[in-house]
Design a protein around this motif. Structure first.
Motif, PDB file in Angstrom:
ATOM      1  N   GLN A   1      33.274   2.786  11.019  1.00 51.13           N
ATOM      2  CA  GLN A   1      32.234   2.471  10.065  1.00 51.13           C
ATOM      3  C   GLN A   1      31.570   3.717   9.510  1.00 51.13           C
ATOM      4  O   GLN A   1      31.307   4.669  10.227  1.00 51.13           O
ATOM      5  CB  GLN A   1      31.182   1.605  10.741  1.00 51.13           C
ATOM      6  CG  GLN A   1      31.767   0.276  11.210  1.00 51.13           C
ATOM      7  CD  GLN A   1      30.704  -0.661  11.666  1.00 51.13           C
ATOM      8  OE1 GLN A   1      29.774  -0.269  12.338  1.00 51.13           O
ATOM      9  NE2 GLN A   1      30.838  -1.926  11.301  1.00 51.13           N
TER      10      GLN A   1
ATOM     11  N   VAL B   1      29.422   0.631   5.370  1.00 49.08           N
ATOM     12  CA  VAL B   1      28.375  -0.333   5.686  1.00 49.08           C
ATOM     13  C   VAL B   1      27.147   0.042   4.864  1.00 49.08           C
ATOM     14  O   VAL B   1      26.600   1.122   5.013  1.00 49.08           O
ATOM     15  CB  VAL B   1      28.027  -0.308   7.182  1.00 49.08           C
ATOM     16  CG1 VAL B   1      26.884  -1.264   7.472  1.00 49.08           C
ATOM     17  CG2 VAL B   1      29.233  -0.653   8.004  1.00 49.08           C
ATOM     18  N   ASP B   2      26.757  -0.861   3.998  1.00 49.03           N
ATOM     19  CA  ASP B   2      25.647  -0.592   3.104  1.00 49.03           C
ATOM     20  C   ASP B   2      24.337  -0.744   3.869  1.00 49.03           C
ATOM     21  O   ASP B   2      24.033  -1.808   4.383  1.00 49.03           O
ATOM     22  CB  ASP B   2      25.697  -1.579   1.931  1.00 49.03           C
ATOM     23  CG  ASP B   2      24.753  -1.173   0.830  1.00 49.03           C
ATOM     24  OD1 ASP B   2      23.670  -0.664   1.136  1.00 49.03           O
ATOM     25  OD2 ASP B   2      25.098  -1.362  -0.347  1.00 49.03           O
TER      26      ASP B   2
ATOM     27  N   GLY C   1      21.353   0.034   2.450  1.00 46.73           N
ATOM     28  CA  GLY C   1      20.235  -0.125   1.524  1.00 46.73           C
ATOM     29  C   GLY C   1      19.805   1.163   0.865  1.00 46.73           C
ATOM     30  O   GLY C   1      20.639   1.978   0.477  1.00 46.73           O
TER      31      GLY C   1
ATOM     32  N   ASN D   1      34.604 -10.680  19.092  1.00 45.70           N
ATOM     33  CA  ASN D   1      34.826 -10.929  17.668  1.00 45.70           C
ATOM     34  C   ASN D   1      35.843 -12.025  17.417  1.00 45.70           C
ATOM     35  O   ASN D   1      35.904 -12.582  16.327  1.00 45.70           O
ATOM     36  CB  ASN D   1      35.315  -9.653  16.975  1.00 45.70           C
ATOM     37  CG  ASN D   1      34.187  -8.699  16.730  1.00 45.70           C
ATOM     38  OD1 ASN D   1      33.018  -9.071  16.826  1.00 45.70           O
ATOM     39  ND2 ASN D   1      34.519  -7.462  16.423  1.00 45.70           N
TER      40      ASN D   1
ATOM     41  N   ALA E   1      18.644  -5.715   2.507  1.00 43.81           N
ATOM     42  CA  ALA E   1      19.084  -4.437   3.061  1.00 43.81           C
ATOM     43  C   ALA E   1      20.338  -3.930   2.377  1.00 43.81           C
ATOM     44  O   ALA E   1      20.606  -2.733   2.367  1.00 43.81           O
ATOM     45  CB  ALA E   1      19.322  -4.589   4.563  1.00 43.81           C
ATOM     46  N   SER E   2      21.123  -4.830   1.825  1.00 41.02           N
ATOM     47  CA  SER E   2      22.343  -4.414   1.137  1.00 41.02           C
ATOM     48  C   SER E   2      22.106  -4.134  -0.337  1.00 41.02           C
ATOM     49  O   SER E   2      23.058  -3.951  -1.092  1.00 41.02           O
ATOM     50  CB  SER E   2      23.422  -5.491   1.285  1.00 41.02           C
ATOM     51  OG  SER E   2      23.667  -5.753   2.631  1.00 41.02           O
TER      52      SER E   2
ATOM     53  N   TRP F   1      22.014 -14.849  13.993  1.00 41.17           N
ATOM     54  CA  TRP F   1      21.985 -13.687  14.865  1.00 41.17           C
ATOM     55  C   TRP F   1      22.898 -12.567  14.357  1.00 41.17           C
ATOM     56  O   TRP F   1      22.510 -11.402  14.247  1.00 41.17           O
ATOM     57  CB  TRP F   1      22.408 -14.141  16.258  1.00 41.17           C
ATOM     58  CG  TRP F   1      22.452 -13.048  17.252  1.00 41.17           C
ATOM     59  CD1 TRP F   1      23.555 -12.438  17.754  1.00 41.17           C
ATOM     60  CD2 TRP F   1      21.332 -12.420  17.881  1.00 41.17           C
ATOM     61  NE1 TRP F   1      23.196 -11.485  18.651  1.00 41.17           N
ATOM     62  CE2 TRP F   1      21.827 -11.449  18.744  1.00 41.17           C
ATOM     63  CE3 TRP F   1      19.953 -12.598  17.776  1.00 41.17           C
ATOM     64  CZ2 TRP F   1      21.004 -10.645  19.518  1.00 41.17           C
ATOM     65  CZ3 TRP F   1      19.129 -11.798  18.540  1.00 41.17           C
ATOM     66  CH2 TRP F   1      19.651 -10.838  19.396  1.00 41.17           C
TER      67      TRP F   1
ATOM     68  N   PRO G   1      25.922  -5.345  11.158  1.00 43.08           N
ATOM     69  CA  PRO G   1      26.684  -4.216  10.632  1.00 43.08           C
ATOM     70  C   PRO G   1      27.113  -3.230  11.690  1.00 43.08           C
ATOM     71  O   PRO G   1      28.121  -2.566  11.549  1.00 43.08           O
ATOM     72  CB  PRO G   1      25.705  -3.565   9.642  1.00 43.08           C
ATOM     73  CG  PRO G   1      24.363  -4.050  10.039  1.00 43.08           C
ATOM     74  CD  PRO G   1      24.579  -5.402  10.635  1.00 43.08           C
ATOM     75  N   ARG G   2      26.395  -3.135  12.780  1.00 45.88           N
ATOM     76  CA  ARG G   2      26.767  -2.194  13.823  1.00 45.88           C
ATOM     77  C   ARG G   2      27.847  -2.773  14.721  1.00 45.88           C
ATOM     78  O   ARG G   2      28.416  -2.084  15.544  1.00 45.88           O
ATOM     79  CB  ARG G   2      25.541  -1.883  14.711  1.00 45.88           C
ATOM     80  CG  ARG G   2      24.426  -1.232  13.996  1.00 45.88           C
ATOM     81  CD  ARG G   2      24.416   0.259  14.302  1.00 45.88           C
ATOM     82  NE  ARG G   2      23.449   0.909  13.432  1.00 45.88           N
ATOM     83  CZ  ARG G   2      22.143   0.975  13.673  1.00 45.88           C
ATOM     84  NH1 ARG G   2      21.647   0.475  14.771  1.00 45.88           N
ATOM     85  NH2 ARG G   2      21.346   1.566  12.818  1.00 45.88           N
ATOM     86  N   ASP G   3      28.085  -4.063  14.588  1.00 42.04           N
ATOM     87  CA  ASP G   3      28.830  -4.784  15.602  1.00 42.04           C
ATOM     88  C   ASP G   3      30.332  -4.830  15.365  1.00 42.04           C
ATOM     89  O   ASP G   3      31.045  -5.494  16.084  1.00 42.04           O
ATOM     90  CB  ASP G   3      28.285  -6.218  15.677  1.00 42.04           C
ATOM     91  CG  ASP G   3      28.151  -6.657  17.108  1.00 42.04           C
ATOM     92  OD1 ASP G   3      28.325  -5.792  17.963  1.00 42.04           O
ATOM     93  OD2 ASP G   3      27.903  -7.846  17.347  1.00 42.04           O
ATOM     94  N   GLY G   4      30.828  -4.104  14.371  1.00 43.13           N
ATOM     95  CA  GLY G   4      32.253  -4.153  14.108  1.00 43.13           C
ATOM     96  C   GLY G   4      32.580  -5.241  13.120  1.00 43.13           C
ATOM     97  O   GLY G   4      31.698  -5.840  12.506  1.00 43.13           O
ATOM     98  N   SER G   5      33.863  -5.491  12.977  1.00 45.49           N
ATOM     99  CA  SER G   5      34.305  -6.384  11.912  1.00 45.49           C
ATOM    100  C   SER G   5      34.069  -7.837  12.249  1.00 45.49           C
ATOM    101  O   SER G   5      34.499  -8.327  13.283  1.00 45.49           O
ATOM    102  CB  SER G   5      35.790  -6.177  11.667  1.00 45.49           C
ATOM    103  OG  SER G   5      36.513  -6.671  12.754  1.00 45.49           O
ATOM    104  N   ARG G   6      33.348  -8.506  11.412  1.00 44.85           N
ATOM    105  CA  ARG G   6      33.110  -9.930  11.567  1.00 44.85           C
ATOM    106  C   ARG G   6      33.743 -10.618  10.368  1.00 44.85           C
ATOM    107  O   ARG G   6      33.451 -10.297   9.233  1.00 44.85           O
ATOM    108  CB  ARG G   6      31.610 -10.202  11.602  1.00 44.85           C
ATOM    109  CG  ARG G   6      30.969  -9.944  12.934  1.00 44.85           C
ATOM    110  CD  ARG G   6      31.110 -11.145  13.829  1.00 44.85           C
ATOM    111  NE  ARG G   6      30.648 -10.881  15.180  1.00 44.85           N
ATOM    112  CZ  ARG G   6      30.786 -11.752  16.152  1.00 44.85           C
ATOM    113  NH1 ARG G   6      31.365 -12.900  15.946  1.00 44.85           N
ATOM    114  NH2 ARG G   6      30.369 -11.472  17.359  1.00 44.85           N
TER     115      ARG G   6
ATOM    116  N   ARG H   1      31.658  -8.287   1.383  1.00 44.91           N
ATOM    117  CA  ARG H   1      32.084  -6.969   1.821  1.00 44.91           C
ATOM    118  C   ARG H   1      30.917  -6.005   1.781  1.00 44.91           C
ATOM    119  O   ARG H   1      30.744  -5.190   2.677  1.00 44.91           O
ATOM    120  CB  ARG H   1      33.220  -6.501   0.902  1.00 44.91           C
ATOM    121  CG  ARG H   1      34.116  -5.506   1.548  1.00 44.91           C
ATOM    122  CD  ARG H   1      35.353  -5.281   0.719  1.00 44.91           C
ATOM    123  NE  ARG H   1      36.399  -6.239   0.993  1.00 44.91           N
ATOM    124  CZ  ARG H   1      37.189  -6.773   0.064  1.00 44.91           C
ATOM    125  NH1 ARG H   1      37.021  -6.470  -1.207  1.00 44.91           N
ATOM    126  NH2 ARG H   1      38.129  -7.619   0.398  1.00 44.91           N
ATOM    127  N   ARG H   2      30.082  -6.139   0.743  1.00 44.55           N
ATOM    128  CA  ARG H   2      28.945  -5.232   0.624  1.00 44.55           C
ATOM    129  C   ARG H   2      27.947  -5.466   1.754  1.00 44.55           C
ATOM    130  O   ARG H   2      27.199  -4.569   2.135  1.00 44.55           O
ATOM    131  CB  ARG H   2      28.278  -5.472  -0.733  1.00 44.55           C
ATOM    132  CG  ARG H   2      27.379  -4.345  -1.131  1.00 44.55           C
ATOM    133  CD  ARG H   2      27.037  -4.380  -2.589  1.00 44.55           C
ATOM    134  NE  ARG H   2      25.753  -3.764  -2.814  1.00 44.55           N
ATOM    135  CZ  ARG H   2      25.093  -3.817  -3.960  1.00 44.55           C
ATOM    136  NH1 ARG H   2      25.625  -4.476  -4.972  1.00 44.55           N
ATOM    137  NH2 ARG H   2      23.948  -3.233  -4.088  1.00 44.55           N
TER     138      ARG H   2
END
Lengths: 488, 488, 488
Positions: A162, A188-189, A191, A382, B49-50, B150, B156-161, B181-182
């Protein structure tokens, strides 16, 4: 298990693989890099491999161009700034000001600030914000600071990495996002540029979510170790002058570890229960939890893994007990005595059953905990959906807590009722240990009572005791995800 | 190991971090959200945030706006529908109809249906299809229903979801894909809106691919447990009145577990063998396998992991045997007898060799199985190529099966030929257990015979016995991936 | 644990789920596929599911159309080439030339070459380059060759699957990149078509980074096994005619495994140390390391995991020692002797302490190694930042090395000084084993000396002994990532 990343990452001029590419596709976009360190060189190499034309700005282009892939052109900083629309600023932040002469050349261009600070910075301004102040006519994007030169070189095979990006300029951020993706990273956006302080602090975090769980584990370990040492080693020494200090490295550790494991496991489930009871008491889910509860809820995974580590160590220590010399000597002494006393068989059925049962239940508890631990791995977590995750963590989790508590109860057997177990008036360790897990299990049991369960479900579905609209829904199958429209 | 996700996820108004952002970039796209539940609030926060402008449609904007980040504007539903081109519908599906007044305002716009049903729905129509019927002039996209509030917050820190998306409208789907994606998620295109039923059912799946393997493991466990109980506990009790019921929790379990593990491991390799023999017999790969075989082939990984779990438990149970009180008492009795009988050394060389060998081979089998299990982890499996994966799963896998079978054979030694092992005329357990693994190993061996191997390779390469064009290829190195052009 | 992927992947005509979709969205882009093998069929199915219109070119459209999803149109090769702008070439490379008749129809179009060779190809030209020579007016993109038909079918749920792409034509590559992403794969841009040789070789790699570490492990194992066999089995046989060959499967293996584990663990840390000392000696980081050091540095993870595997096997073997018949017989003999000699208690305090200590330290070493191994999993490694990774691998790693060395020292105790341990004049195994780990620990200790540490930090920060500009920085917190601007 690398020791350091100190080796030169880029083999200068060794780009035989891209010989043909050195002419570069005419239409390829041009990317600039200011700075010639390890990071710059790895970045240049990766950009070239992703089909970009790369120009590197250096104060000493002649001397350093040998270190860059031959497809990248090394030129003066001013020339590089002029050639590219998107420029990486890869010089130490304390030297950003030396770039001020480039201000006109960089106006209207996108600057990517890849710098990190020397230490954590809580107050700001961030490097990126300072750069933005320095170049008010450029569009500053923060990013790539969490990527090492090493990852830049080896990245694409290594799975998703990331890259956290932020900027106040939407277009500039989009351009960097695309470039990022084309290089094989996952943008990872985050902001606006105000997030850059947070992004710059990321590389300084050292397992922040683990601090409290690890401290908790250590504190419990020290407490229970001293408690067991007093009861099992000090007591016989003081009362009978019997020296059993040899128990300190293994036996005392081995009665301490399961205590820590079980208390930590209870601490995984207590915050969730507290939250439920708080919601029942308040009659709404729309008020915030106290801060400590909030933080505790987000640390449950770490508490659980600490508990698992202690449980596994307990298992290994236990399995190693019979191989020790001390066990051997004791057995030989027992055989000697038995022969001398003429007892053919000293079998005690109750002792046998007690041990077979608590061993068996203990192994099952460990098995359940292992399943929980495996599903904590990011790639496994995941791959399961919400219902599966909650089944594992809640149903299997309480199963493990129940088994571990039963293991302790069976180990304790009837010893709580025999006076000689209260050495120095201290109750047996397992009694202390059982308080929290039994509390958690009973608390959970109470939540299963139909009337309580229904009310909790209503609250989670948006019902409020004090609300003007009252409605009841009979099923919470929607996982508390949506708001009922009538409350919108 | 979270208990529940019930806590309020969004701290209303605490957006100090985005203070500057509250003015919002003028050019940022506007996204609407209808509904004000947990999910809406987490979604709003993530969108802000995005870098999106967010408008939230509520029936009671004044009361609820405090719960949203301050950068999001909470307004009436009609206003929100008017402001945005892309609108998330985050109200319970049973209340979708209350939105019908918004029909004109939503015409020509993209509606994202994030709802789940209350239970699995096999017949349709899906919520998304109903929403599409309700708003025929809007472009409905199904998605985000598998994402919890949740994950939206911590994601965003958690890897690909993964976010599963489907729609009948290409442009609308593209817009949501980009937004997705954004926000840091990985969109997965599932095709047309007809897939929405499947997507809505995803959150209700509870390990569907594990049902049969787990049932199989349980059935085998119960069968072998009863078998061993009859032979090892009931037989001495009935014939000699000797009570050895203490064996039930550990010893009987410990002879049952390896039986289950080995049979399950054989069941991993039998479907692949069956498929090969079926292809040889039919002389083509172009006809379909029977349904049961097809499903069995897709469950091999789960069978293997169940086998591994039993094998690991068997190892732990075995290692715990000598620490039990019962083992200690028996040893003391043996020592007593030996002294009484004046036997200095009761060493039996054959018994020693048998045990050293089967232990050693057993540990190796477990080691191989562990390697297989580790490579089953999604992140490891993703990091190896096809050849490596097939080497591990096929070569190492048959190695593990061979070792486990050898472990059992060595354990059995010559006991199949001694009459007193046939208690109640029941053959020793290991004889029953060996049938399938030996079958699998022999079946595999037959496939290695040059003539059979060649024919199979031809078939996999597209050759058909009944075909008008016959051709032979001598190497299958291309992994059966391509069709020979002459058959195109 | 699949045996093979031989089963027919596509159920022809079973596309009930996409019945409505068969009309296909009019605006959907058209993708062509030449070839009708397994791969083509899985590809067609996936493309249809992702919303593309698919046309398949076959020499025998009527016969084979039943095998394809009904939404895909099967037609002649020429028709298919005419309909689509993007065409997958899924025929065996040896038959590419049969497509030359399509040259005019494919001019100006994007061709995706998905082929693999029959074996590794080091000299080129690659299949893709040959295809590009054959169709000079088309835009050839290499890719998808590392994806199996199986993954194409089951992929989207399975997490991120990387697709390596390269091409000399930027636009064509972009188009394929987009398509790739829409199908749920993660495209990785590998640059120009000259990389296609490398991409085509990927499927033939069989754990290239593991070869040397595994060979190293095997060589060490054989050496130490023979050494221990000579000392522990051959020596008593030759000198005392005592046959202890039963030790070969377990006891000799169990003293060999920890030796291999510890030497391999030292080999993880030696290359990093060598690199540091080389930089200190040369006084710069800007010269390249010798090739062997470079390769060794990139294999440290594999060395570490081999070491971990040996350590775990050592633990399991050790734990299984007391359950063996041989241990039981020896214990009974010891009991007999003790009774005969009238020794009530044969307790030797020094022996007890030695064993309690080395067991305890050994378990801790194993615990630390386990943490290291877990963080080697790709998904865990991806979730930690640079500082956390380096803390684990360097700090915890040296901790594990220290613990493992201490375990060996405590095991050795004072045996190095007793003459009867030098059987056949061979020193005890642990003495040989300790050389490298003690060297690594001392070498690391020297680097911590303030003067050495400072100089090393300077060098890593860009300082050069021979350089015209000398500067000193007092903190290396920036992780050696950036170049000081004054050296730019």
């Amino acid at each position: 298990m690398p020791d350091d990343m100190a080796r030169p990452l880029v083999r200068g001029g060794g780009g035989s693989r891209h010989l043909e590419a050195s002419l570069s596709e005419p239409g390829a976009p041009v990317v600039g890099i200011l700075g010639t360190g390890d990071f710059s060189r790895s970045l240049a190499r990766r950009l070239v491999a992703s089909g970009y034309q790369v120009v590197v700005g250096s104060r000493n282009p002649k001397r350093l161009s040998a270190l860059f892939p031959e497809e990248a052109e090394v030129m003066s900083q001013l020339e590089a700034a002029g050639h590219a629309d998107l420029v990486f600023v890869a010089v130490f932040p304390e030297h950003h000001s030396t770039l001020s002469q480039l201000k006109p050349a960089l106006a209207g261009k996108t600057l990517v600030d890849v710098s990190n600070g020397l230490q954590i910075n809580r107050d700001g301004p961030s490097n990126a914000q300072q750069l933005a102040d320095l170049f008010p006519e450029s569009f500053v994007v923060k990013g790539f600071n969490t990527i090492s030169a090493w990852t830049l070189q080896t990245g694409p095979r290594d799975g998703s990495r990331q890259v956290f990006l932020c900027s106040d300029h939407h277009k500039a951020k989009s351009a960097v996002t695309q470039l990022c993706r084309r290089m094989g990273f996952v943008p990872v956006d985050m902001g606006f540029l105000s997030s850059s302080l947070e992004i710059e602090n990321i590389p300084f975090y050292l397992f922040p979510s683990w601090h409290i769980p690890i401290l908790c584990t250590l504190a419990l370990f020290i407490f229970f170790y001293l408690y067991n040492f007093t009861r099992d080693v000090l007591h016989p020494y003081i009362t009978e002058r019997k020296s059993v200090f040899y128990k300190m490295p293994i036996e005392t550790v081995n009665v301490t570890l399961p205590s820590v494991a079980l208390v930590m496991l209870a601490l995984v489930y207590l915050p969730g229960l507290s939250a439920s009871y708080l919601q029942l008491w308040r009659g709404t889910k729309y008020s915030l939890f106290p801060n400590w509860l909030d933080r505790w809820l987000t640390r449950r995974k770490q508490f659980g893994l600490c508990s698992f580590l202690c449980a596994v160590l307990h298992a290994v220590y236990s399995l190693s007990l019979p191989m020790r010399k001390s066990a051997r000597y004791k057995l030989l002494t027992a055989a000697f005595k038995q022969v001398k006393q003429g007892v053919e068989d000293s079998w005690v059925d109750e002792e046998v059953w007690r041990m077979e049962l608590y061993l068996s239940v203990g192994i099952m508890a460990l098995g359940l905990l292992s399943l929980l631990a495996v599903t904590s791995l990011p790639s496994v977590a995941n791959a399961v959906n919400w219902r599966e995750f909650s089944f594992i963590q809640s149903t299997l989790g309480y199963g493990a807590l129940f088994m571990a508590t039963l293991h302790t109860l069976l180990f304790g057997w009837d010893r709580a009722f025999s006076w000689d177990q209260y050495r120095f008036y201290l109750p047996p360790t397992f009694l202390l240990v059982l308080i929290l897990p039994l509390g958690a299990l009973l608390g959970r049991l109470a939540l299963v009572l139909p009337c309580v369960a229904l009310r909790l479900r209503q609250i989670r579905r948006g019902w409020e005791r004090s609300q003007y609209i009252r409605f009841t829904l009979t099923d919470g199958g929607c996982h508390d995800r949506l708001e009922d429209a009538s409350a919108v």
